[in-house]
Each structure stands twice: as C-alpha cells, then as structure tokens.
Design a protein around this motif. Sequence first.
Motif, short mmCIF file in Angstrom:
data_model
loop_
_atom_site.label_atom_id
_atom_site.label_comp_id
_atom_site.label_asym_id
_atom_site.label_seq_id
_atom_site.Cartn_x
_atom_site.Cartn_y
_atom_site.Cartn_z
N PRO A 45 47.58 43.74 43.41
CA PRO A 45 47.51 42.38 43.96
C PRO A 45 46.81 42.38 45.32
CG PRO A 45 49.74 43.25 44.17
CD PRO A 45 48.94 44.31 43.46
N VAL A 46 46.12 41.30 45.61
CA VAL A 46 45.53 41.08 46.95
C VAL A 46 46.02 39.72 47.43
CG1 VAL A 46 43.40 40.79 48.29
CG2 VAL A 46 43.45 42.41 46.37
N PRO A 47 46.66 39.57 48.58
CA PRO A 47 47.08 40.69 49.41
C PRO A 47 48.18 41.51 48.73
CG PRO A 47 47.88 38.60 50.32
CD PRO A 47 47.01 38.27 49.15
N PRO A 48 48.35 42.77 49.18
CA PRO A 48 49.31 43.66 48.50
C PRO A 48 50.76 43.29 48.78
CG PRO A 48 48.16 44.82 50.28
CD PRO A 48 47.54 43.47 50.19
N PHE A 49 51.04 42.55 49.84
CA PHE A 49 52.44 42.16 50.16
C PHE A 49 52.39 40.79 50.83
CE2 PHE A 49 50.52 44.92 53.36
CZ PHE A 49 50.55 44.11 54.47
N GLY A 142 49.46 38.79 46.06
CA GLY A 142 48.69 38.35 44.88
C GLY A 142 48.17 36.93 44.99
N GLY A 143 48.28 36.32 46.16
CA GLY A 143 47.81 34.94 46.33
C GLY A 143 46.30 34.81 46.17
N ASP A 144 45.56 35.88 46.46
CA ASP A 144 44.10 35.89 46.29
C ASP A 144 43.79 36.39 44.88
OD1 ASP A 144 41.37 36.34 46.41
OD2 ASP A 144 41.41 37.43 48.32
N LEU A 145 44.25 37.59 44.55
CA LEU A 145 44.03 38.18 43.22
C LEU A 145 45.34 38.80 42.75
CD1 LEU A 145 40.71 40.10 44.00
CD2 LEU A 145 40.93 37.98 42.67
N THR A 146 45.64 38.61 41.47
CA THR A 146 46.83 39.27 40.92
C THR A 146 46.39 40.52 40.16
OG1 THR A 146 46.67 37.91 38.94
CG2 THR A 146 48.12 37.10 40.67
N ALA A 147 47.30 41.50 40.08
CA ALA A 147 47.00 42.73 39.33
C ALA A 147 46.69 42.37 37.89
CB ALA A 147 48.18 43.69 39.41
N GLY A 148 45.63 42.94 37.35
CA GLY A 148 45.24 42.68 35.96
C GLY A 148 44.27 41.52 35.80
N GLN A 149 44.05 40.78 36.88
CA GLN A 149 43.15 39.62 36.81
C GLN A 149 41.69 40.06 36.70
OE1 GLN A 149 43.84 36.88 40.07
NE2 GLN A 149 41.82 35.94 39.82
#
Length: 409
Positions: A45-49, A142-149
């Motif tokens: 995820p981005v951001p990671p936390f 993950g507000g910018d990018l989620t894992a797997g997106q």
Amino acid sequence: MSELIPLEQVRAAVLAAIEPLPPVETSREDAHGLVLAGEITATEPVPPFANTAMDGYAVRAADTDDASADAPVRLHVVDELPAGRAPRTPVGAGQAIRIMTGAPIPEGADAIVMVENTAPDGADGVLVRRAAAEGDHIRQAGGDLTAGQAVFSPGVVLTAAHLGVLASLDIQKLRAHPRARVGVLSTGDELVAAGPLTPGKIRDSNRPMLLALVQEAGADAIDLGIAVDDEDLITRTIEHALSTCDVVLTSGGVSVGDYDYVKAALDRLGHLEWRQVAIKPAKPLAFGIIRGTPMFGLPGNPVSSLVSFELFARPAILLRMGHRARFRREVHAVAAHDFRRRRDGKLHLDRVVVEWRDGQFVATSTGAQESNVLSATAAANALALIPDGDGVTAGDQITVMLLDGPADH
Ligand code: AMP
Ligand code: MG
C-alpha cells in the motif's frame, strides 16, 4: 517527373512498414521517456501506514467535542513524534501527542488537530481551540494505492511522476521498449564539419540539427559523420550503420543531381522507395527497411531535412520505441497576415511562430520560406499547413502543427 504522392499516403506506408523494438528489462533510472511494456501492480500500500497530513497534535476526537476559541480544551501532551519515527506512546483519554507531517498515527489517536488551532499551555499541555472530527487530517494506509492494485498498463509513456510512483513501490526494474539508436549521416563533397571554408565548401548543418532532433524525440543519437560523394564509402558507412542502429537517417543525395551517390549506394544494399511527396518543402524522400532496419534518405536542404524529419522520421522513431501517440499536435490558428501561394499540387508547410493571444492561437510567418533558409526555421515553433490553392487571407483560420510538446495522436 514521377508522380506526387499525398503526405498522408506516404506517411501511412512508412509507418506500416515499421515494427516497435521488442521490450527489454530496463532499470528505472534509464526509463524516463520510455514506453512501458508490462503491467505494473502495487505490491504494497501507498502510503504504507496511516500518517498525518499536518503538523499538530494527535488526539482522540471525542476529547475535543466541546473545544472552541472561547472555551479551549486542555490536553496533556505525553510525547512528540517527528516523521520517520515509530510511535512509542499511545494516546489515552485526555492526552495528545505533538506530531509532524508524515509521522505515523499513534495508537489511540483518531484525529489530528492542526497546530494553527492550538496554543501551548505550560510545559506539558496544549489548548485545543476547535473540535476535531474523527479522521481529520489523517492520510490512510493505501489511500493512494492499495496492495494488488493495477497501477500502470502497457503503452504508458514514463514521465517524471511515473518514476516517482515506481520508486514509492520500490520497483527498480521494468519491461519497456528500448531507446532507439538512431544513426545520422551527412553526405556531400561540399560539406565540412567545422573550421575555415575553402571555395565551394559549406558547413554541415544537417548533422548537428538532426542529432539534436533525434535526442529531442527521446532516442539515442549516433553520429555517423560526413561521407563524401563516393559510392563505395557511402555503402560501407551505411552497411555498418544498419548493423549497429535501429533507425538510420542520411541527408543529401536524394534529389536528382548527377553526383547523388546515396541512391546508388542504397540501391546496392536493398530496396528503397524513392518518393516525391506532394509537399513543399521536403518533396524527395527515400525510405525502406534494409536488413530489418528502417532507413530514411532525407533531403539535403536543411529546411527540407528538418521538415522531412518531423513528418516521417520522428513518428517512425516514436513507433520504433513503442509510442502509441506519434504525431505532433495540430491546432487551429488565425493567420496574422495573408499566406499567398500558387497552385502546384502540394501541401505547403510554412514556418511560423504560433502565439496564444486573447484566447486563440495566432500564426505569423518567420520570414523567408526557401528551403535553404534555416535561420527562419530556427525562429519557428510550428508549421502552418497551407493547402493547395491561392493561399489564405489574414484572419482566416489555418491548421498549424506545433513543433514542441509531447506527441498527441
Ligand atoms: P543534395 O540533396 O545532396 O542535392 O543537396 C541539396 C542541397 O542541400 C545542396 O545545396 C547541398 O549543398 C545542401 N546540403 C546537403 N547536405 C547538407 C548538410 N548536411 N548541411 C547543409 N547543407 C546540405
Ligand atoms: Mg549532395
């Protein structure tokens, strides 16, 4: 005289013959401007936390429900948290943590109060002057990018921002179409590279110009030097170029002069089409795929060479590098003055400067339009497309091809 072929027909035939270079694994550092060939998926995820978007205080929103400028709420400041540090203290009821932009949200906190809405109170207190709502100024994991997106798809041209996103995902390698190696050769006994001129000689202006145009197109420019008008020498030079380059450009020797050895040399190496394009300047064009490598014989006159590069070689180089948009942007502009011409069966491409004035583009000629007057081309930022006929009158709308900016279609 051979038949004049319309620009679009020649261009379509040229591009139909060209294959994109196969994608290769590329390091991110080398990828600026290249065309992505694989799918990019976020692995994290981005951001990671979850982190704070503001400098201020991490709080429990419920503790600030009654806060106002007149009746601030006092919270006990139990720690401070700069960006880059892991939280070590939770936020309990009635407590706050001083926090800086980018720092992780500590356990227990559910809102950030901007520092502008607070005032320090003694050594370990803060006055909150405004009620916070849950989630205020918190950037979620993950507000910018989620894992797997899915992030970027094949065909994307990698810009500065793309490289930044790839870095945020720790992607160091990717598949991309490689930067084309484009060789540039000048031909002609009259040419010298630099220094004083002896009678009959001129300086080679096409090679530096074409090398720069190649670079501007995002390709690697390979300087093949000057070949004198000697069929064997030109043949050997082009043979070598074909085996080391992805596109080869020559200038000169494609018109019908007696000493045009380029044609003889190229005819020995493979099949080239010798075309008379219905345009002015840049009527003659030689093109072919020789031993798998696209080869352009551009006209010798410098203005013609540049226009021919723009119309044929540049789209071909972009296609070779996998670009889907290959053509310069065309816009409508108002003619600042008459553009007079004679009917000759050709599309005229006049060198103009296009300016944005009072909500519209306005096109003004940059002066002498002869194909050897490169100085007027240097002042131009566009080509005005003046169709066959008597020309256009001041105030008429014309189409101009902008010579800067990215490809459009
Ligand atoms: P050509 O196509 O070889 O007959 O050349 C047409 C005109 O362009 C002639 O006036 C040449 O001297 C000129 N020319 C050819 N190559 C170059 C060059 N590399 N730089 C400047 N002028 C050139
Ligand atoms: Mg020549």
